[in-house]
Design an enzyme around this catalytic site. Structure first.
Site, PDB file in Angstrom:
ATOM      1  N   ASN A  32       6.298   8.790  -1.480  1.00  0.00           N
ATOM      2  CA  ASN A  32       4.961   8.986  -2.031  1.00  0.00           C
ATOM      3  C   ASN A  32       3.983   9.457  -0.949  1.00  0.00           C
ATOM      4  O   ASN A  32       4.287   9.425   0.244  1.00  0.00           O
ATOM      5  CB  ASN A  32       4.485   7.663  -2.656  1.00  0.00           C
ATOM      6  CG  ASN A  32       3.224   7.829  -3.471  1.00  0.00           C
ATOM      7  OD1 ASN A  32       2.999   8.875  -4.081  1.00  0.00           O
ATOM      8  ND2 ASN A  32       2.390   6.802  -3.480  1.00  0.00           N
ATOM      9  N   LYS A  33       2.807   9.869  -1.419  1.00  0.00           N
ATOM     10  CA  LYS A  33       1.713  10.324  -0.551  1.00  0.00           C
ATOM     11  C   LYS A  33       2.110  11.565   0.251  1.00  0.00           C
ATOM     12  O   LYS A  33       1.703  11.732   1.415  1.00  0.00           O
ATOM     13  CB  LYS A  33       1.244   9.192   0.374  1.00  0.00           C
ATOM     14  CG  LYS A  33       0.805   7.940  -0.390  1.00  0.00           C
ATOM     15  CD  LYS A  33       0.142   6.911   0.496  1.00  0.00           C
ATOM     16  CE  LYS A  33      -0.260   5.678  -0.322  1.00  0.00           C
ATOM     17  NZ  LYS A  33      -0.952   4.650   0.454  1.00  0.00           N
ATOM     18  N   ASP A  48       0.808  -1.222   0.000  1.00  0.00           N
ATOM     19  CA  ASP A  48       0.000   0.000   0.000  1.00  0.00           C
ATOM     20  C   ASP A  48       0.841   1.271   0.000  1.00  0.00           C
ATOM     21  O   ASP A  48       0.421   2.303   0.513  1.00  0.00           O
ATOM     22  CB  ASP A  48      -0.963   0.008   1.198  1.00  0.00           C
ATOM     23  CG  ASP A  48      -2.140   0.955   0.981  1.00  0.00           C
ATOM     24  OD1 ASP A  48      -2.528   1.125  -0.186  1.00  0.00           O
ATOM     25  OD2 ASP A  48      -2.634   1.531   1.963  1.00  0.00           O
ATOM     26  N   SER A  59       1.117   0.484  -7.568  1.00  0.00           N
ATOM     27  CA  SER A  59       0.186   0.298  -8.687  1.00  0.00           C
ATOM     28  C   SER A  59      -0.452   1.616  -9.105  1.00  0.00           C
ATOM     29  O   SER A  59      -0.691   1.854 -10.294  1.00  0.00           O
ATOM     30  CB  SER A  59      -0.887  -0.725  -8.313  1.00  0.00           C
ATOM     31  OG  SER A  59      -0.304  -1.985  -8.060  1.00  0.00           O
ATOM     32  N   GLY A 119      12.379 -54.669   6.431  1.00  0.00           N
ATOM     33  CA  GLY A 119      13.160 -55.868   6.147  1.00  0.00           C
ATOM     34  C   GLY A 119      14.373 -55.630   5.257  1.00  0.00           C
ATOM     35  O   GLY A 119      14.956 -56.584   4.725  1.00  0.00           O
ATOM     36  N   GLY A 155      11.922 -51.358   9.694  1.00  0.00           N
ATOM     37  CA  GLY A 155      11.143 -52.552   9.963  1.00  0.00           C
ATOM     38  C   GLY A 155      10.595 -53.227   8.724  1.00  0.00           C
ATOM     39  O   GLY A 155       9.918 -54.260   8.819  1.00  0.00           O
ATOM     40  N   HIS A 196       3.986  -7.679  -0.231  1.00  0.00           N
ATOM     41  CA  HIS A 196       3.933  -8.601   0.899  1.00  0.00           C
ATOM     42  C   HIS A 196       5.207  -9.431   0.996  1.00  0.00           C
ATOM     43  O   HIS A 196       5.783  -9.842  -0.019  1.00  0.00           O
ATOM     44  CB  HIS A 196       2.723  -9.544   0.759  1.00  0.00           C
ATOM     45  CG  HIS A 196       1.456  -8.948   1.305  1.00  0.00           C
ATOM     46  ND1 HIS A 196       0.843  -7.883   0.715  1.00  0.00           N
ATOM     47  CD2 HIS A 196       0.702  -9.270   2.393  1.00  0.00           C
ATOM     48  CE1 HIS A 196      -0.261  -7.578   1.399  1.00  0.00           C
ATOM     49  NE2 HIS A 196      -0.364  -8.390   2.414  1.00  0.00           N
ATOM     50  N   SER A 249      16.706 -43.873   3.514  1.00  0.00           N
ATOM     51  CA  SER A 249      16.861 -42.890   2.420  1.00  0.00           C
ATOM     52  C   SER A 249      15.496 -42.370   1.975  1.00  0.00           C
ATOM     53  O   SER A 249      15.023 -42.702   0.885  1.00  0.00           O
ATOM     54  CB  SER A 249      17.634 -43.486   1.243  1.00  0.00           C
ATOM     55  OG  SER A 249      17.153 -44.727   0.832  1.00  0.00           O
TER      56      SER A 249
END
EC number: 2.7.7.4
Length: 634
Positions: free
Chosen positions: A165-166, A34, A38, A473, A471, A114, A542
């Site tokens: 700005n502003k 803001d 843009s 195998g 587990g 953002h 892995s």
């Protein structure tokens, strides 16, 4: 369908000819949410008189719809094209727009404010000649202002406008403007940003955008448009740099023509110029500069050409043609700045693809030296980089590449990292310098090679890579397979996960980063054992496909056999030979695969064994049968 009148067609042709001869400036707007990015771009588009009447009508209607009061148009709506952006009043994606004045053409990228869209901002800045950093005069220097400023310094942006700005909302106060300028200069000094132009303005009212207006008579600098129309573009600078032509294509339509095609990234070249090809270092001279429209007496940065050389030398896509006096450097290890752009974190040791110019090579971040806090510029220790994090890292490649430090030439010093599995771009980086060890370490020739060692053992070396849950195998089956191979007179070695962690990898834990490094080391050991002519059996969970692919890439394609030892999680928990699942369920064992750490099953294993359906002996026999089929053993 009616045809355009001759007068309209003539006007269009005149317009296109005028624009064709104008220079082009690419710039970005960035800053916090803001700050008016843009709105500024919308005003530039409006003032350039390139909008159609239906566009203006739509913007007037949308201005009323989305809350703009009075008679003022909401110029931001010209740029915020996504519905989500209009509804939220923010910019999410990078929005590119074109406009033109009598003096120059422009492509502007409106980048998100953002923090979570920082990666989009880096994308927009990667090809920009200049940047406009927006600062809300009411709020001053904010966290995202600092973040984007740091990224500007990281990218090497040479032309920066700080648009305060502003000003209309602070009564056009010179004191407020001076206060923000002083604060920003102090911060920018730490970053090494020097060529900064400060402009007070109101994008909504138009002050100092196109014309100075009457609200700020105390400001005597350029308007934003005056700055944009006169600032030097990168193409002008690139022409003064040494010649760099990354080869994109070897052009050989017939036996009498062999040229090397690409766009000149920097410098210039003429027929007769001596050139050096990197990384090979071979030299020749330019015989012709060929284009579709005919041969050129000279080619400069930004032109796509085909060079024909006087000598027949080996050149491939990705090589860089340089001037012989100032060639590109070559190396395979670097210090880099890296901006991470993916939700999955960067883990040292994980293999990625690196694209540098027209070169694509395998790359691994071997170490994160530190992460940069963009607010304080402090250096903090890090074992991984998360989304939007910025780190100074060491990077290792599978072969030497031609490059320049990024600050000297962005085209040959900037790179991206690509995920090998998804082909997504996950990081963007800048090469600082080659590590000294990359120049001092060379391959030593040996007379006895892998083939000689394999022949002496009467076998084909290979890696049998057993992967699966704890587990499932894996170790039991791998042990039975090795016994059968040993009984048949084969030369083998079994690398087991638990055994390796007692020695070579005893310094590693079970975080994702440590698991990646664990498998990287095992893969390197397995490669050395294959080079020794052995049949290597590795039994490791892995869990990640990327690391299993890394291990596969270290050896020849026919030397790697991935064996997925699969069993349902509930069956593995019932077996629980080491009591690890019970500990994990009680919360006593963190990062346990299958419980609170992910396992990525192989998508196309060479052999898929379900140990809830067949015995370990049957599994071992199936593996031996596959080895005979692949002619690993007789």
């Amino acid at each position: 369908m009616s045809h355009a009148s001759p007068m309209i067609s003539e006007n269009i042709e005149t317009y296109l000819r005028e624009h064709e001869n104008k220079g082009l400036l690419r710039f970005i707007t960035c800053g916090s949410v803001d700050d008016g990015k843009s709105t500024l771009i919308g005003r530039l588009l409006f003032e350039s008189k390139l909008l159609f009447e239906d566009q203006l009508a739509a913007i007037e209607a949308d201005s009323k719809k989305y809350g703009t009061q009075g008679t003022e148009m909401d110029f931001a709506l010209l740029v915020d094209g996504l519905a989500a952006e209009r509804e939220q009043g923010i910019t999410i994606d990078v929005a590119y727009r074109f406009f033109s004045t009598d003096k120059r053409k422009f492509i502007v990228a409106d980048t998100p404010g953002h923090e979570q869209y920082t990666r989009n901002m880096v994308t927009g800045a990667s090809n920009a000649d200049a940047a406009i950093l927006m600062v809300d005069a009411r709020h001053g220097i904010l966290t995202q202002t600092r973040r984007h400023s740091f990224l500007m310094s990281l990218i090497g942006m040479r032309r920066l406008v700080v648009a305060i700005n502003k000003m209309d909302l602070v009564d056009y106060s010179k004191a407020r403007f001076d206060e923000i300028v002083e604060a920003y200069r102090a911060f920018a000094k730490q970053l090494g940003l020097e060529a900064i132009t400060f402009i007070p303005m109101s994008a909504l009212k138009g002050d100092n955008v196109i014309e100075h207006g009457h609200h700020m008579p105390w400001y005597h600098g350029p308007t934003l448009m005056a700055y944009l129309e006169t600032v030097e573009v990168d193409e002008e600078r690139q022409q003064r740099l040494p010649l760099r032509l990354p080869v994109q294509w070897v052009n050989r339509p017939n036996l009498d023509f062999r040229g090397f095609t690409g766009m000149i990234a920097s410098g210039s070249v003429k027929p007769g110029d001596a050139i050096r090809v990197q990384p090979s270092g071979k030299t020749s001279r330019v015989a012709r500069i060929y284009t579709f429209d005919g041969d050129l007496p000279e080619a400069i940065a930004g032109q796509s050409v085909t060079l024909l050389l006087e000598d027949e030398i080996d050149i491939s896509r990705g090589d860089v043609i340089s001037g012989v006096e100032q060639p590109a450097e070559t190396a395979d290890q670097f210090e880099t700045s890296l901006v991470w752009m993916h939700d999955e974190p960067l883990l040292p040791g994980r293999p990625y693809l690196m694209k540098l110019g027209t070169q694509t090579v395998s790359a691994t971040v071997t170490d994160i030296k530190y992460q940069v806090n963009v607010n304080t510029l402090d250096h903090t220790a890090a074992k991984q980089l998360d989304l939007n994090a910025i780190g100074i890292c060491t990077l290792s490649l599978n072969k030497a590449v031609a490059f320049d430090p990024y600050k000297e030439n962005a085209d040959t010093g900037g790179f991206i990292l690509i995920d090998r599995m998804t082909n997504n771009t996950v990081g963007a980086g800048m090469l600082h310098f080659a590590l000294r060890r990359s120049q001092n370490i060379h391959r030593q020739h040996v007379d006895i090679d892998k083939q000689a060692r394999a022949v002496s053992k009467g076998q084909h070396p290979a890696v049998l890579w057993f992967t699966g849950l704890s587990g499932a195998g894996k170790s039991t089956i791998a042990n039975r397979v090795e016994k059968k191979l040993h009984a048949a007179g084969q030369h083998t070695y079994l690398l087991d996960g638990d055994n390796v962690r007692h020695g070579l990898n005893r310094d590693l834990g079970f975080t994702d980063a440590d698991r990646v490094e664990n498998i990287r080391r095992v893969g390197e050991v397995a490669r050395l054992m294959v080079d020794a002519g052995l049949i290597v059996l590795t039994s490791f969970i892995s869990p990640f496909r990327s690391e299993r692919q890394l291990a596969r890439d270290l050896v020849e394609e026919d030397e790697f056999i991935e064996i997925f030892v699969d069993t349902p999680l509930d069956v593995a928990e019932q077996r629980d030979p080491k009591g690890l699942y019970r500990k994990a369920r009680r919360g006593e064992l963190k990062n346990f695969t299958g419980i609170d750490s992910a396992y990525e099953p192989p998508e196309n294993p060479d052999l898929h064994i379900r140990t809830d359906e067949i015995s370990s002996d049957e599994a071992a026999e199936a593996i031996i049968a596959l080895l005979r089929e692949r002619q690993i053993v007789a």
